[in-house]
Structure formats: C-alpha cells, structure tokens
Scaffold this active site. Structure first.
Site, PDB file in Angstrom:
ATOM      1  CG  PHE A 139     -67.517  37.004 -39.697  1.00 21.49           C
ATOM      2  CD1 PHE A 139     -67.163  38.400 -39.585  1.00 21.49           C
ATOM      3  CD2 PHE A 139     -69.079  37.351 -40.073  1.00 21.49           C
ATOM      4  CE1 PHE A 139     -67.872  39.977 -40.041  1.00 21.49           C
ATOM      5  CE2 PHE A 139     -69.713  38.419 -39.872  1.00 21.49           C
ATOM      6  CZ  PHE A 139     -68.984  39.957 -39.910  1.00 21.49           C
ATOM      7  CG  ASP A 224     -72.650  32.004 -36.375  1.00 24.10           C
ATOM      8  OD1 ASP A 224     -73.419  31.855 -37.156  1.00 24.10           O
ATOM      9  OD2 ASP A 224     -72.024  32.945 -36.314  1.00 24.10           O
ATOM     10  CE  LYS A 253     -74.666  36.783 -43.606  1.00 31.06           C
ATOM     11  NZ  LYS A 253     -73.151  36.222 -42.891  1.00 31.06           N
TER      12      LYS A 253
HETATM   13  C1  LIG Z   1     -73.222  36.878 -41.659  1.00 24.83           C
HETATM   14  C2  LIG Z   1     -72.824  36.186 -40.716  1.00 24.83           C
HETATM   15  C3  LIG Z   1     -72.891  36.979 -38.866  1.00 24.83           C
HETATM   16  C4  LIG Z   1     -73.749  38.622 -38.795  1.00 24.83           C
HETATM   17  O1  LIG Z   1     -75.268  37.899 -39.394  1.00 24.83           O
HETATM   18  P1  LIG Z   1     -75.489  39.442 -39.231  1.00 24.83           P
HETATM   19  O2  LIG Z   1     -77.120  39.634 -39.935  1.00 24.83           O
HETATM   20  O3  LIG Z   1     -74.515  40.391 -40.614  1.00 24.83           O
HETATM   21  O4  LIG Z   1     -75.200  40.534 -38.098  1.00 24.83           O
HETATM   22  C5  LIG Z   1     -72.779  36.283 -37.795  1.00 24.83           C
HETATM   23  N1  LIG Z   1     -71.732  34.951 -38.504  1.00 24.83           N
HETATM   24  C6  LIG Z   1     -71.946  33.963 -39.115  1.00 24.83           C
HETATM   25  C7  LIG Z   1     -70.888  33.205 -40.147  1.00 24.83           C
HETATM   26  C8  LIG Z   1     -72.179  34.766 -40.840  1.00 24.83           C
HETATM   27  O5  LIG Z   1     -71.897  34.438 -42.228  1.00 24.83           O
END
Ligand SMILES: *Cc1c(COP(=O)(O)O)cnc(C)c1O
Length: 405
Positions: A139, A224, A253
């Site tokens: 994700f 990520d 986050k």
């Molecule tokens: C939450 C998340 C995102 C997206 O972040 P947003 O601030 O919602 O755009 C991308 N990558 C990972 C691994 C995430 O947990």
C-alpha cells in the site's frame, strides 16, 4: 449555523461516503485516552493509524504548535523558513539521507519518490528505463500513481487507465523479483513491514537481496516508511533494524505526531534530478507542520524511548498470546515494536471489522489491516497499566464477539 449540533448521523448527510466511521464521535484526547460526545472514555490502540506516536495532545507538541502559531503560519516555497530547515537538518543528521523534500501526506511523499525515480533514470540513462517494480498487497497511498504502484487491485479498480510501466510480484519472494527486474527497471519500491497488507515484515535476507539486485541493475531502492517510520518499530526508521539502506525513504504519518506532514528523504546522488521547477507543493514545509514534527523527532529519536517500544512490543505479544490461550482466535501474531498484527484463525477470515465494533463497545479503539488481521499501532509512550487495561478490554471484546457468533 456554526453552533448546530453535529452527530454521527450528520456524516451521512454531508460527507462523501468513502468512509464509514464508527458510531461515536470523539471530541477530546489526552495521552492514550479519548472521550466521545457522550463522555464515554476509550483507550486508543489505533493511534490515528500509526500517527499519534506520542498520544493525544502531548504537552511538548502542543507547546511547539502554540509557539509557532504566534510567529508564522505559512510562506509557500517562494521563501524558506526556520522550522523546515531545522527539521531537514534533524532528519539528514539522523539518517542516511543528505537531502529532504517536504509535503503534506504519505501519498504525496510517495508521489514525489515515484516521479523522482523516473526522472533520475531519464536523466542518467533515458526514457526506456522507466519500469517500477513493487509487491503484491503493498500500500502506497490513494493518488492515481500511488494506487498504481500499490499492490492491491481493489484500490485501482474503476479508476483506469492508470499510469503504465508498473509490475507487481509476490513479497518476500526473491526469485519472483529476479524474473522481472531488468536494466529497464528504474526502481523497486517496498515497505519494510507491509502495513495495510496485513502487517507482513520483510525477511531481512530478502531485503538484502533486493538491495543487491537494484545495484546490479542500476535501479533505485525506495523504502516506503510511512507506517514503519519515526520510532514505530523501535528504531527511528525500520531500515536501521533491517540493515539495508534505501536510496529514497518516504515518511509521513507519525512524523507530525498528528499534524499533517510528509517527507521524502534522499541521498545526494538522486536529489539532483529534482532540479529547480521540476516538482513542488504549496504547503510543503509549512512552518506549523515542521515545528511540530521537529519536536516529535527530538522526543522520539532517543535510545531509551526506542528501547521502550521494543519492551512494550513484548508486553503486547504476551497479552495477545494469553488471549489466544483462552479463545484460540489468532493464527499468528506479527510485527515489530508497536506495529502489531494478530491474524484471525481461518474461520474468522473476512470478519476482522466485527471486532472493531465490539472493541468500541468495551471502550477500546482498535484497527484492522485487511479483512483478516487485527492491528494495533498505539502511542510509543503508552504506559504499562494502559497496555494491561487495553488488553483486558480487547479480551472482553473478543469474548463477546465469539459469544455472539
Ligand atoms: C498510510 C500509508 C500511505 C499513505 O499515506 P497518506 O498520508 O494517507 O497519504 C502510504 N504508504 C504507507 C505504507 C502507508 O501506511
């Protein structure tokens, strides 16, 4: 008008239905406790989805926000500002990175990273080196480019055509990656622990071999760390525990502890491909966001705090095992630090959300990671008594869910 009562029912009247929030409306938080409109109290093990790394309204974050609020809110990137420069210095001193790009969310940080890997390959090799490889179940956010790189088809469906040149392979399967990586690959993108995908940690040996393959094919490695970063795993960033260094790391986050901010961390080698005018963000590097994030990093990048995260992990795992000994509901307990997933036994697959509603009734805020996994991502400074009380409430929620089945 402004004083009209608003309730959960108002959501269905005036909000786009892309979310389906729980029945109560939280109005106040302090540490790991939250209170709703009716004055009911909750223990928050959701942490705003791995965001509120220091709980709610941490006094030092509140102070940093108030101090900056009285100085300067916004400038745009026509001017630079002190909080952004200080935060960039903190992040580059604490990590592999030499340079930082600021934005406002995780998806934006990844959008920047995915554009940069293409641009870097374009600058140094040519337009044919544009293929991005990522992993099934990964994700990376909800913009069109990030749902395309993400490995969950359901987030792309209905939004096609999506950007091309992206391949997905199974996670933790080095042979699958070997079969598709080539000199046309500009980057491999991975989460050190797949979060939304179900709390699936990368095997360290797999990560090491991904790094090697990237080097062999002159491809960049993007981590990520939007969910795993900023102390979540008991290291400032998870790559430090994995022993594999990426070329680009995305963070968001927990970075702002609840204030929206995102960052892309890069080595000098790749930073140059984002030359003047190539990319940007009006709010990126906002002084309020960077002042709060600077304070959050200052607090969290502390060995004692990070070691505490590892200890708390053990407490959670033992508590979840004790619940499992009574109720035989989990098939596996996974994760690192305070990013914990408990996969439900097969008979309960697809039903994880039922536990969220039961938890709410017991005064507990909980998360799922997909349809089969309960997820916890609480404050990194949650106390022992709150962990015990949270787990006691979870046990009651599990017992009731099973009793009502
Ligand atoms: C939450 C998340 C995102 C997206 O972040 P947003 O601030 O919602 O755009 C991308 N990558 C990972 C691994 C995430 O947990």
């Amino acid at each position: 008008m402004r004083n009209d009562a608003v309730t959960r029912a108002t959501f269905d009247q005036v909000m786009v239905p892309n979310y389906n929030p729980q029945a109560m409306v939280p109005v106040r938080g302090e540490g790991v406790r939250v209170w709703d409109q009716d004055g009911c109290e909750y223990i928050d093990l959701a942490g705003g989805i791995a965001v509120n790394a220091l709980g709610h309204c941490h006094p030092r974050l509140v102070a940093a926000l108030k101090e900056q609020a009285n100085k300067l809110w916004h400038l745009s990137n026509v001017f630079t500002n002190e909080p952004a420069l200080r935060l960039a210095k903190q992040l580059t001193e604490a990590t592999f990175a030499d340079k930082v790009f600021f934005c406002n969310s995780g998806a934006e940080a990844n959008e920047a990273a995915f554009k940069l890997v293409r641009k870097y390959a374009y600058d140094h090799v040519g337009p044919e080196k544009h293929e991005i490889i990522s992993f099934n179940q990964s994700f990376h956010g909800r913009t069109l480019f990030t749902v395309s790189v993400g490995g969950q088809k359901k987030y792309r469906e209905g939004f096609e055509p999506v950007p091309a040149g992206i391949t997905h392979v199974p996670f933790n399967d080095i042979d699958a990656l070997k079969a598709v990586i080539s000199d046309k690959t500009c980057a491999v993108v991975m989460e050190p622990i797949q979060g939304e995908g179900g709390i699936i940690p990368a095997d360290p040996e797999f990560a090491r071999q991904v790094r090697e393959l990237c080097d062999q094919h002159n491809a960049l490695l993007v981590f990520d760390e939007i969910q795993t970063g900023v102390g979540r795993t008991g290291e400032l960033y998870a790559y430090m525990g994995l022993g594999v260094t990426p070329d680009i790391l995305t963070s968001a986050k927990a970075l702002g502890g609840g204030f929206p901010v995102g960052a892309m961390l890069v080595s000098d080698k790749v930073a140059g491909s984002f030359g003047f005018g190539t990319h940007g963000s009006t709010y990126g590097g906002n002084p309020l966001a960077c002042a709060v994030a600077g304070e959050a990093i200052e607090i969290i990048n502390d060995r004692a705090l990070l070691d505490g995260v590892k200890q708390k992990h053990q407490q959670f795992v033992e508590g979840l095992q004790a619940i499992n000994a009574k109720h035989a509901i989990f098939s596996e307990i996974r994760g690192k630090g305070l990013l914990i997933g408990a996969e439900l036994v097969e008979a309960w697959h697809g039903k994880a959300a039922q536990f969220l509603a039961a938890a709410r009734d017991e005064g507990l805020m909980l998360l799922v990671a997909g349809p089969n996994v309960l997820r916890m991502a609480p404050s990194l400074v949650i106390g022992d008594a709150d962990i015990a009380e949270g787990l006691a409430r979870l046990e009651r929620a599990v017992a009731k869910t099973l009793a009502n089945a």
